[in-house]
Motif scaffolding. Structure first.
Motif, PDB file in Angstrom:
ATOM      1  N   MET A  12      48.320  10.197  43.629  1.00 11.26           N
ATOM      2  CA  MET A  12      49.088  11.357  44.073  1.00 11.26           C
ATOM      3  C   MET A  12      48.203  12.593  44.071  1.00 11.26           C
ATOM      4  SD  MET A  12      52.559  10.722  41.808  1.00 11.26           S
ATOM      5  CE  MET A  12      53.300  12.265  42.361  1.00 11.26           C
ATOM      6  N   SER A  13      48.532  13.542  44.907  1.00 13.15           N
ATOM      7  CA  SER A  13      47.805  14.806  44.927  1.00 13.15           C
ATOM      8  C   SER A  13      48.242  15.664  43.758  1.00 13.15           C
ATOM      9  CB  SER A  13      48.053  15.550  46.238  1.00 13.15           C
ATOM     10  OG  SER A  13      49.413  15.957  46.330  1.00 13.15           O
ATOM     11  N   GLN A  14      47.375  16.611  43.373  1.00 16.62           N
ATOM     12  CA  GLN A  14      47.725  17.499  42.264  1.00 16.62           C
ATOM     13  C   GLN A  14      48.970  18.341  42.573  1.00 16.62           C
ATOM     14  OE1 GLN A  14      47.439  20.990  41.907  1.00 16.62           O
ATOM     15  NE2 GLN A  14      47.748  21.098  39.682  1.00 16.62           N
ATOM     16  N   PRO A  15      49.120  18.883  43.798  1.00 14.08           N
ATOM     17  CA  PRO A  15      50.350  19.642  44.089  1.00 14.08           C
ATOM     18  C   PRO A  15      51.615  18.800  43.953  1.00 14.08           C
ATOM     19  CG  PRO A  15      48.657  20.159  45.699  1.00 14.08           C
ATOM     20  CD  PRO A  15      48.143  18.998  44.900  1.00 14.08           C
ATOM     21  N   LEU A  16      51.552  17.527  44.350  1.00 14.90           N
ATOM     22  CA  LEU A  16      52.722  16.676  44.235  1.00 14.90           C
ATOM     23  C   LEU A  16      53.065  16.393  42.773  1.00 14.90           C
ATOM     24  CD1 LEU A  16      54.892  15.154  45.731  1.00 14.90           C
ATOM     25  CD2 LEU A  16      53.343  13.191  45.902  1.00 14.90           C
ATOM     26  N   VAL A  17      52.030  16.236  41.947  1.00 12.52           N
ATOM     27  CA  VAL A  17      52.267  16.067  40.508  1.00 12.52           C
ATOM     28  C   VAL A  17      52.907  17.323  39.943  1.00 12.52           C
ATOM     29  CG1 VAL A  17      51.156  15.730  38.263  1.00 12.52           C
ATOM     30  CG2 VAL A  17      50.383  14.417  40.234  1.00 12.52           C
ATOM     31  N   SER A  18      52.415  18.489  40.345  1.00 10.21           N
ATOM     32  CA  SER A  18      52.984  19.764  39.874  1.00 10.21           C
ATOM     33  C   SER A  18      54.452  19.887  40.263  1.00 10.21           C
ATOM     34  CB  SER A  18      52.194  20.932  40.456  1.00 10.21           C
ATOM     35  OG  SER A  18      50.861  20.932  39.981  1.00 10.21           O
ATOM     36  N   GLN A  19      54.781  19.483  41.492  1.00  8.24           N
ATOM     37  CA  GLN A  19      56.168  19.536  41.940  1.00  8.24           C
ATOM     38  C   GLN A  19      57.053  18.608  41.105  1.00  8.24           C
ATOM     39  OE1 GLN A  19      56.297  18.739  46.174  1.00  8.24           O
ATOM     40  NE2 GLN A  19      54.653  20.204  46.601  1.00  8.24           N
ATOM     41  N   SER A  20      56.527  17.440  40.782  1.00  6.21           N
ATOM     42  CA  SER A  20      57.293  16.484  39.973  1.00  6.21           C
ATOM     43  C   SER A  20      57.551  17.036  38.581  1.00  6.21           C
ATOM     44  CB  SER A  20      56.534  15.151  39.891  1.00  6.21           C
ATOM     45  OG  SER A  20      56.344  14.580  41.173  1.00  6.21           O
ATOM     46  N   ILE A  21      56.527  17.640  37.975  1.00 10.83           N
ATOM     47  CA  ILE A  21      56.698  18.223  36.646  1.00 10.83           C
ATOM     48  C   ILE A  21      57.684  19.390  36.698  1.00 10.83           C
ATOM     49  CG2 ILE A  21      55.536  19.468  34.780  1.00 10.83           C
ATOM     50  CD1 ILE A  21      54.967  16.470  34.855  1.00 10.83           C
ATOM     51  N   ALA A  22      57.657  20.165  37.801  1.00 10.59           N
ATOM     52  CA  ALA A  22      58.597  21.276  37.952  1.00 10.59           C
ATOM     53  C   ALA A  22      60.032  20.762  37.979  1.00 10.59           C
ATOM     54  CB  ALA A  22      58.284  22.059  39.215  1.00 10.59           C
ATOM     55  N   ARG A  23      60.276  19.649  38.660  1.00 13.68           N
ATOM     56  CA  ARG A  23      61.616  19.065  38.707  1.00 13.68           C
ATOM     57  C   ARG A  23      62.028  18.559  37.323  1.00 13.68           C
ATOM     58  NH1 ARG A  23      61.448  14.873  43.570  1.00 13.68           N
ATOM     59  NH2 ARG A  23      63.627  14.557  42.906  1.00 13.68           N
ATOM     60  N   LEU A  24      61.088  17.995  36.600  1.00 10.70           N
ATOM     61  CA  LEU A  24      61.391  17.522  35.247  1.00 10.70           C
ATOM     62  C   LEU A  24      61.692  18.695  34.319  1.00 10.70           C
ATOM     63  CD1 LEU A  24      58.673  14.733  34.931  1.00 10.70           C
ATOM     64  CD2 LEU A  24      61.149  14.376  34.895  1.00 10.70           C
ATOM     65  N   ARG A  25      60.970  19.792  34.469  1.00 13.25           N
ATOM     66  CA  ARG A  25      61.232  20.981  33.659  1.00 13.25           C
ATOM     67  C   ARG A  25      62.642  21.505  33.906  1.00 13.25           C
ATOM     68  NH1 ARG A  25      55.289  23.538  35.010  1.00 13.25           N
ATOM     69  NH2 ARG A  25      54.236  22.849  33.076  1.00 13.25           N
ATOM     70  N   GLN A  26      63.048  21.478  35.183  1.00 12.37           N
ATOM     71  CA  GLN A  26      64.391  21.946  35.521  1.00 12.37           C
ATOM     72  C   GLN A  26      65.443  21.004  34.932  1.00 12.37           C
ATOM     73  OE1 GLN A  26      65.121  22.128  39.726  1.00 12.37           O
ATOM     74  NE2 GLN A  26      67.063  23.222  39.510  1.00 12.37           N
TER      75      GLN A  26
ATOM     76  N   SER B 119      45.216   8.829  38.863  1.00 14.34           N
ATOM     77  CA  SER B 119      45.593   7.506  38.348  1.00 14.34           C
ATOM     78  C   SER B 119      46.805   6.939  39.069  1.00 14.34           C
ATOM     79  CB  SER B 119      45.873   7.585  36.844  1.00 14.34           C
ATOM     80  OG  SER B 119      47.062   8.317  36.581  1.00 14.34           O
ATOM     81  N   LEU B 120      47.619   7.831  39.677  1.00 15.24           N
ATOM     82  CA  LEU B 120      48.829   7.393  40.371  1.00 15.24           C
ATOM     83  C   LEU B 120      48.675   7.401  41.885  1.00 15.24           C
ATOM     84  CD1 LEU B 120      51.472   9.403  38.281  1.00 15.24           C
ATOM     85  CD2 LEU B 120      50.918   6.972  38.075  1.00 15.24           C
TER      86      LEU B 120
END
Length: 323
Positions: A35-49, A32-33
């Motif tokens: 973006m690739s799935q790995p890039l979404v995962s990286q973004s969520i990882a930064r938000l988790r941190q 929907s954005l």
């Protein structure tokens, strides 16, 4: 928390959070954005941190939000909305030229009653606008609105908390549908005939139909339910070829009776009706486009006021928070 980490919490990360919250899937959110799935995962990882919380946990139903994520979701969605308004630089909305898609949740009979009215107006006044109708679950409609899956919900839902708004549309009772060529029922229905007849029933019934469900289960013998189906539109297919009675809301029932040439009869029993309202989230309360859509639904269903044509000529919105 380091300054570099705080600086990394930009709008793009918040947009990713909002998309995952609404889609419950990293892949679908990425699509929907763009973006690739790995890039979404990286973004969520930064938000988790940043937030010190898992935010989303993988389950059989998809990426399920943690309590912390549910707490953040409406605030982040509001921030995104404010940024969009600031970037667009205008709060005007012109339905005559807009190509926006509006979405609403309702029961399948609610959809059948509202959509023809919407299309008739849109074809004349807003030909580029599109509408997406979603079947409302018996529970969880508030979450659909909160997560941005729909702009508005229309029905008899138990949404009585902030940050939701609601507006009364109409009160509705029930009628009984049966085929016009019914061998014993012609234009009038007695109490004995109603209680002893075969019935078609929807199970489970949607929100607002609790009084009808209770009456049928307490007063109609189980053997008299000739057919039990999962939705109203399936039930009406039994009308042309069955003697079973079908009890449904008056607005939708009279509309369906006209389409099918069926009888819409007054009930010979007392069953309390329900009030239909529209509901929306606080973050869209002042959005001109959402307000135009709400006003249009109000005029079409409540039958009050002038049809809204543009943002400069909107009907008043005497709504109240759901508290």
């Amino acid at each position: 928390m380091s300054n570099s980490l705080a600086a990394s919490l930009d709008l793009r990360l918040l947009v990713v959070f909002d998309a995952v919250m609404r889609k419950a899937s990293l892949t679908v959110a990425g699509d929907s954005l763009g973006m690739s799935q790995p890039l979404v995962s990286q973004s969520i990882a930064r938000l988790r941190q940043y937030f010190g919380d898992p935010l989303f946990v993988r389950t059989s139903a998809g990426m399920s939000p943690t309590p912390r994520a549910r707490e953040l979701a409406p605030k982040i969605a509001a921030m995104i909305q404010l940024m969009q308004e600031a970037l667009e630089g205008s709060t005007d909305f012109d339905p005559a030229t807009s190509s926006r898609t509006f979405s609403f949740a309702s029961t399948d009979f609610g959809v059948a009653y509202l959509v023809p009215k919407l299309l008739q107006h849109l074809e004349k006044h807003a030909p580029r606008i599109r509408v997406r109708a979603t079947n409302a679950p018996r529970y969880g409609v508030d979450e659909m609105i909160e997560q941005g899956e729909v702009d508005v919900a229309v029905g008899s839902f138990a949404i009585n908390r902030q940050p939701f708004y609601q507006r009364r549309l109409y009160y509705c009772d029930y009628v009984c549908l049966t085929r016009r060529e019914h061998p014993t029922i012609r234009g009038h229905l007695t109490r004995n005939a109603y209680l002893s007849a075969a019935h078609a029933m929807v199970a489970p019934l949607p929100a607002g139909y609790e009084a009808l469900e209770r009456f049928l289960l307490e007063n109609i013998p189980a053997a008299n339910f000739a057919v039990v189906v999962p939705n109203f539109l399936t039930a009406i297919t039994t009308l042309p070829s069955s003697d079973a009675l079908f009890t449904v809301s008056r607005h939708a029932g009279e509309h369906i009776a006209q389409l099918l040439g069926a009888q819409a009869l007054e009930l010979p029993v007392e069953i309390p009706g329900f009030t239909v309202r529209q509901f929306w989230h606080e973050r869209f309360h002042k959005d001109p486009a959402n307000k135009w859509f709400r006003d249009l639904i109000y005029v079409l269903l409540a039958g009050s006021g002038d049809l809204p044509v543009a943002s400069t000529n909107m009907a008043s919105d005497p709504s109240a928070p759901a508290v």
